[in-house]
Enzyme design. Sequence first.
Site, short mmCIF file in Angstrom:
data_model
loop_
_atom_site.label_atom_id
_atom_site.label_comp_id
_atom_site.label_asym_id
_atom_site.label_seq_id
_atom_site.Cartn_x
_atom_site.Cartn_y
_atom_site.Cartn_z
N TRP A 133 29.92 75.07 65.07
CA TRP A 133 29.10 75.75 64.08
C TRP A 133 27.83 76.21 64.79
O TRP A 133 27.21 75.43 65.52
CB TRP A 133 28.78 74.77 62.96
N ASP A 215 29.30 65.21 61.58
CA ASP A 215 28.89 66.27 60.66
C ASP A 215 30.04 66.41 59.66
O ASP A 215 31.14 66.82 60.02
CB ASP A 215 28.69 67.56 61.46
N LYS A 251 29.96 72.84 50.13
CA LYS A 251 31.32 73.37 49.96
C LYS A 251 32.09 72.59 48.90
O LYS A 251 32.71 73.18 48.03
CB LYS A 251 32.10 73.31 51.28
N1 PLP Z 1 27.98 71.70 59.40
C1 PLP Z 1 29.00 72.54 59.43
C2 PLP Z 1 30.09 72.33 60.42
C3 PLP Z 1 29.04 73.62 58.56
O1 PLP Z 1 30.09 74.46 58.60
C4 PLP Z 1 27.99 73.80 57.64
C5 PLP Z 1 27.99 74.96 56.76
O2 PLP Z 1 28.60 75.97 56.97
C6 PLP Z 1 26.97 72.85 57.64
C7 PLP Z 1 26.98 71.82 58.53
C8 PLP Z 1 25.78 72.84 56.74
O3 PLP Z 1 25.75 73.52 55.61
P1 PLP Z 1 24.65 73.26 54.52
O4 PLP Z 1 23.35 73.05 55.20
O5 PLP Z 1 24.68 74.48 53.69
O6 PLP Z 1 25.09 72.04 53.78
#
Ligand code: PLP
Length: 402
Positions: A133, A215, A251
């Site tokens: 990511w 994560d 999500k």
């Molecule tokens: N980590 C991964 C691998 C992700 O794909 C995402 C979102 O796309 C996130 C963390 C963090 O998303 P958010 O800060 O919106 O919860």
Amino acid sequence: MSWFADLEQGPPIEVFALMKQFADDDFPQKVNLGAGAYRTDEGKPWVLPVVRTAEKALANDETLNKEYLPILGFEAFSTLSTRMLLGDDSPALKENRAFGVQCLSGTGSLRVGAEFLATKLGKTVFYYSKPTWENHRLVFLSAGFKEAREYRYWDAQKRGLDIAGFLQDLKDAPEGAVIILHACAHNPTGCDPTREQWAQIASVIKEKKLFAFFDSAYQGFASGDLDRDAWTVRYFVQEGFELFCAQSYAKNFGLYNERTGNLSVVLKSPKEIPAVKSQITLIVRGMYSNPPSHGARIVNHVLSNNELFDQWRSNIKTMSSRIIDMRKRLREELERLGAPGTWNHITEQIGMFSYTGLNAEQSQHMVKMHHVYMLSSGRISMCGLTHSNVEYVAKSIKETLT
Ligand code: PLP
């Protein structure tokens, strides 16, 4: 004279720039496969019905007010989140050596955890998967880490995991390095290690005394089953690791905008908890003081009520099943049209994203010539596919490759 006159323009963030380009495009058949957000089969954003139910109940609850939450957030929410991650019979919960901190979604949980590791434990080196990511690097460097390193992950040739390279890079890591691991539904490749491979990974992390930072942005969203998607983290806990895990409700609850997340912390013994909590408190206090309540209240309301919890699980199933169906449909279309190459990886991958195997030039061709918006890495979000556009997308891929 301006203080800002010599400031260089920063590079655009690819995914947000692409979304702006998509919004400005008036081609009727344009398709958005860039955004990491769920869409219905009509291509619309979806507020989960269980979230609507919870919001109505909260709106009518006159006992709630708008005062500050504690610095570490809404404790009932973070306790339930950590339990959802670790499982009811987790040894770490039974021994009172795990806790949660409500943070600003997954990103904020990563940032608080990373800043703690860098500034309180003096950690300097972190590893992320190649590819990962796109925000991991920026979050950890902004948090005070000095050195970003990659571990091998994706084998483009075989369109699968490079487990030998992965293990070798871990073996070569310096003691104490922080390893970012995707708990499930690896973003962007959609390719997760098998359980046997996770056991090998855990064994090197143990032997080399590395620190695992999970994560978890897709619990429940990957397989449709909350427990199955948490298997890896639970396995590491069972194996006796101390670890961090950043949980996002963007999500799986559709709470993208509510910035609702939890940093789960698992320690060796309850003795260490007060010091760790007090240091995290100082980090949060200096960063944003305290988190917002709305999303945490929604999640807490659902997780603490058996009936709503079941409804949520069924909402998750709706989303994960649609994604699995779209993977099947896309593969079928590509094979039916005879698009060059093999397409089994599309159905073998898991979660929101798929690495198509298209290179940067081909991906840009998809955007320019076909108005199918995807990242230059070849990543597509399965959520942007619908029964009405999947054939168009498959034809565009075929044209691009021939
Ligand atoms: N980590 C991964 C691998 C992700 O794909 C995402 C979102 O796309 C996130 C963390 C963090 O998303 P958010 O800060 O919106 O919860």
